[in-house]
Enzyme design. Structure first.
Site, short mmCIF file in Angstrom:
data_model
loop_
_atom_site.label_atom_id
_atom_site.label_comp_id
_atom_site.label_asym_id
_atom_site.label_seq_id
_atom_site.Cartn_x
_atom_site.Cartn_y
_atom_site.Cartn_z
N ALA A 159 -42.97 9.25 -26.52
CA ALA A 159 -41.81 8.61 -25.90
C ALA A 159 -41.85 7.10 -26.07
O ALA A 159 -40.82 6.46 -26.30
CB ALA A 159 -41.74 8.97 -24.41
N ASP A 160 -43.04 6.51 -25.96
CA ASP A 160 -43.17 5.08 -26.17
C ASP A 160 -42.80 4.69 -27.59
O ASP A 160 -42.10 3.69 -27.83
CB ASP A 160 -44.60 4.62 -25.86
CG ASP A 160 -44.85 4.45 -24.38
OD1 ASP A 160 -44.21 3.57 -23.78
OD2 ASP A 160 -45.67 5.19 -23.82
#
Length: 390
Positions: A159-160
């Protein structure tokens, strides 16, 4: 100039990517703590390895922005900057007297990227947010894993990473809007919530739920949209993955593995219907692959013009001929560790190809250069250092 005042990991990675393609990135860290990525994960001789990649192509300075003197230093930097990337909890910059309104009074052309777990408003805005929470709440983990197993999280910052790429796109769009002929000439504020980009990557799942009330189940390595699509073990104990999103590829695979008769089945012409017969198709494909070594499988699939890939760990990536041709893992000289290998820039541009000019530097390595360049004298810098501001 890009001012990177973010930590762990989306914001800093966005700044890294911009730096790879020529942006002058100034990393602002707390004088005592620094960016947590300096001590996150593996280290060698006490030197954090993740930081060497994440901090590359960045000049490093220190400033405690929570102190008035540190906030004033940031304001001086902002006056010359094009972009600020930050990921403090909503309200933190405002509490320090560094609100977007204040920064835009200093520099109306500034693009401010605010990268947080849940965004700048809403009932969860003040919660601490990390990529793991986004992978959980976005719907990603719910569809990942084996059918009879638990939801599965990725073993790296998915997600980052996706949010970092999203942030780069947002920054470039804002700069284009500012600078294009007839553009506004003004910067703007980007509100990027890490929980959102993964939702976009779910493809049709939201619409399918809205229109049909149907949830996508966990299917392991299979797909609900096509078959055969799975991982299969070869005779010599290696693993390969295949996908047959296109009907023509599915036909080639079934001819290759010796079962062309299924091509004439009424259900074979639809990927979704083929997925309903995945057990049968996996038996045919998996059985054929299990009788051949990896090199034979890859060679025969290539000859048949069918899609296949060996399942690599990072050692294989280092040795693969295609990755070597692309220089995907490149060698960079580091002041602390000597030659080290890391991921190269993301893509190749014909006129501005990007490069790794240096690896992650020591905390505050460029204090004299950056702060001095803004008119802070050596005596003033020494006094600020004694007070713990830098």
């Amino acid at each position: 100039m890009v001012v990177d005042a973010a930590t762990l990991f989306a914001g800093p990675l966005a700044a890294t990517i911009l730096g790879d393609y020529g942006a002058d990135v100034v990393k602002v860290e707390h004088p005592d703590r620094g960016d947590p990525s300096r001590t996150h994960g593996a280290s060698k001789d006490g030197i954090g390895l993740w930081w060497k990649m994440l901090g590359r192509n960045k000049r490093t300075v220190t400033a405690n922005m929570g102190r008035p003197e540190g906030a004033e230093l940031l304001k001086r930097l902002i006056a010359r900057a094009d972009v600020l990337i930050e990921n403090f909890r909503p309200g933190t910059l405002e509490r320090w007297g560094l609100s977007p309104e204040t920064l835009h009074e200093i520099n109306p052309r500034l693009v401010i990227a605010r990268v947080t777990g849940f965004g700048q408003f809403g009932p969860y805005a003040k919660r601490p947010g990390f990529g793991t929470l986004a992978e959980s709440m976005s719907g990603f983990a719910a569809v990942t894993g084996e059918p009879d197993g638990p939801p599965t999280l990725p073993p790296f910052g998915l997600a980052d990473g996706i949010s970092a790429l999203t942030c780069v796109n947002a920054v470039m769009m804002a700069l284009h809007h500012r600078d294009r002929p007839g553009g506004s000439g003004r910067g703007q504020v980007i509100d990027l919530a890490i929980i959102e980009p993964l939702v976009t990557l779910l493809g049709p799942q939201p619409i399918v739920w809205d229109q049909l009330g149907r949830l996508q189940p966990r299917t392991g390595n299979r797909s609900v949209n096509n078959a055969p699509r799975n991982t299969y073990q070869t005779k010599d104990g290696r693993w390969v993955a295949i996908s047959t999103s296109a009907n023509s590829i599915a036909e080639r695979v079934m001819r290759l593995v010796g079962h062309p008769e299924v091509i004439d089945e009424p259900w074979f012409s639809s990927g979704a219907l083929r997925a309903e017969h995945a057990d049968q198709l996996d038996e045919y494909v998996g059985g054929w692959i299990a009788r051949h070594d990896l090199s034979e499988v890859v060679a025969e699939f290539e000859k048949a013009e069918a899609a296949v890939a060996p399942i690599y760990d990072i050692r294989d990536v280092f040795e693969d001929a295609q990755y070597r041709a692309l220089d995907t893992i490149t060698t960079v000289d580091d002041d602390d560790l000597g030659p080290l290998r890391m991921q190269n820039v993301l893509f190749r541009l014909s006129e501005t190809p990007g490069s790794i000019r240096w690896t992650g530097r020591a905390r505050g390595a460029d204090n004299e250069d950056v702060w001095g360049g803004l008119g802070v004298s050596a005596d003033e810098l020494a006094a600020l250092r004694d007070k713990g501001v830098v």
